[in-house]
Design an enzyme around this catalytic site. Structure first.
Site, short mmCIF file in Angstrom:
data_model
loop_
_atom_site.label_atom_id
_atom_site.label_comp_id
_atom_site.label_asym_id
_atom_site.label_seq_id
_atom_site.Cartn_x
_atom_site.Cartn_y
_atom_site.Cartn_z
N ARG A 149 21.72 17.94 -2.71
CA ARG A 149 21.92 16.50 -2.75
C ARG A 149 22.59 16.18 -4.28
O ARG A 149 22.11 16.66 -5.14
CB ARG A 149 20.56 15.78 -2.63
CG ARG A 149 19.99 15.55 -1.25
CD ARG A 149 18.87 15.01 -1.37
NE ARG A 149 18.33 14.65 0.01
CZ ARG A 149 17.69 15.38 0.76
NH1 ARG A 149 17.57 16.44 0.76
NH2 ARG A 149 17.22 14.90 2.02
N ARG B 85 2.15 -11.21 5.64
CA ARG B 85 3.55 -11.21 5.65
C ARG B 85 3.85 -10.45 6.85
O ARG B 85 4.90 -10.44 7.28
CB ARG B 85 3.99 -10.26 4.55
CG ARG B 85 3.61 -11.05 3.13
CD ARG B 85 4.42 -10.24 1.95
NE ARG B 85 5.91 -10.21 1.92
CZ ARG B 85 6.69 -9.57 1.13
NH1 ARG B 85 6.04 -9.01 -0.03
NH2 ARG B 85 7.95 -9.63 1.03
N PRO C 58 0.79 -1.09 0.15
CA PRO C 58 -0.05 -0.14 -0.09
C PRO C 58 0.85 1.19 0.03
O PRO C 58 1.93 1.45 0.92
CB PRO C 58 -0.80 -0.19 1.43
CG PRO C 58 -0.28 -1.37 1.87
CD PRO C 58 0.56 -2.02 1.16
N GLU C 59 0.49 2.02 -0.74
CA GLU C 59 1.19 3.27 -0.84
C GLU C 59 0.32 4.52 -0.38
O GLU C 59 -0.65 4.23 0.09
CB GLU C 59 1.32 3.65 -2.32
CG GLU C 59 2.40 2.69 -3.15
CD GLU C 59 4.00 2.75 -2.95
OE1 GLU C 59 4.27 3.81 -2.22
OE2 GLU C 59 4.75 1.92 -3.19
N HIS D 209 -5.11 -15.11 8.61
CA HIS D 209 -4.19 -14.05 8.94
C HIS D 209 -4.57 -12.81 9.26
O HIS D 209 -4.05 -11.64 9.43
CB HIS D 209 -3.36 -13.52 7.08
CG HIS D 209 -2.88 -14.89 6.71
ND1 HIS D 209 -1.63 -15.22 7.20
CD2 HIS D 209 -2.87 -15.51 5.72
CE1 HIS D 209 -1.18 -16.24 6.24
NE2 HIS D 209 -1.99 -16.42 5.26
#
Ligand SMILES: [Zn+2]
Length: 282
Positions: free
Chosen positions: A156, A113, A2-3, A94
């Site tokens: 950077r 997971r 999930p983002e 799960h």
């Protein structure tokens, strides 16, 4: 995984379902996810009501009436399901954490997971918690503006794609939307940050906000149907321009007419796959 847009969509779904509904009980079906469940979880949650649902980076924050906040991170494979009041539910393999609300609804946290995290913290102390204190600005907030972004990139030398995943620079863009934003800005992912012109920085800034907003809108439009998907929230079909499109021509340039080598390519940067169009992105 999930983002940010998926997490935002989950927050939207939770706001529609579990606010102002007192927590009757919770069930921890194992001792830990990525970190152990806190020993105080039961005491922190039972009898409390969730007053606000917020998002910080990819964390879901549920503020409680006792001045604490329930923090949920979906990790790699976490999902949240909200059952209807009165609907019986048999926990699945799960399902690791279940909240029972007084209305009869349940919040079910499923995570095959187990890279997710669930913990509580005093709401006032949240910014100082180790999960949050180093985080940069939210990409869709006013704290993330073009001046800030330009200053950060200018100092950077790392590849710009890698910098977009640096949570101290800006949070929650994630691998997929970093690839997509660089594509729409026409910037090669391996370019050193300090090589970007002010115009390129501005274009990348607009592209980041554009791809995240479009994805959140896509999530929001599927949210209306969340009940038809067994209460599963936050995962939706989204057509990516370059992400996971290796070897395919992209839609916004003429790379489809040229040799296969000029089509969408995949490289690995800092251990993450980057997809880009070598014709459009220079
Ligand atoms: Zn192309």
């Amino acid at each position: 995984m999930p983002e940010l847009p998926e997490v935002e969509t989950v927050c939207g779904g939770l706001r529609q379902t579990i606010l102002d509904d007192p927590i009757a009980d919770i069930c921890q079906r194992r001792a830990d996810l990525r970190i152990p469940f806190p020993a105080t979880l039961q005491d922190d949650l039972n009898g409390q009501t969730i007053t606000h649902i917020r998002r910080r980076s990819k964390y879901i924050l549920a503020d409680l009436t006792n001045g604490k906040t329930l923090v949920i991170h979906l990790g790699m494979s976490g999902r949240i399901l909200i059952t209807e009041a009165g609907q019986s539910y048999t926990p699945q393999k799960h399902d690791h954490f279940i909240v029972d609300f007084r209305s009869g609804r349940k919040l079910v946290y499923t995570d095959p997971r187990r890279f997710g995290m669930i913990f509580t913290e005093d709401t006032d102390a949240l910014d100082d918690h180790k999960a949050f204190r180093h985080l940069g600005p939210e990409p869709l907030s006013n704290h993330f503006d073009t001046d800030y972004f330009h200053q950060q990139l200018r100092k950077r030398k790392t590849p710009v794609k890698t910098a977009l995943l640096d949570q101290e620079l800006v949070v929650g863009i994630g691998n997929i939307y970093a690839c997509e934003a660089l594509y729409f800005a026409g910037i090669h992912p391996a370019r050193p940050c300090n090589s970007l012109s002010r115009d390129e920085t501005d274009a990348l800034y607009r592209a980041i906000r554009h791809v995240l907003r479009i994805a959140i809108e896509a999530g929001g439009s599927t949210l209306k149907d969340y009940k038809h998907a067994d209460g599963q929230m936050g995962y939706f079909q989204f057509q990516f321009a370059v992400y996971d499109q290796e070897g395919k021509p992209c839609k916004n340039c003429d790379c489809g007419q040229t040799s296969k080598e000029d089509r969408v390519q995949k490289i690995v940067q800092s251990g993450r796959s980057t997809y880009f169009c070598a014709t459009k992105q220079v």
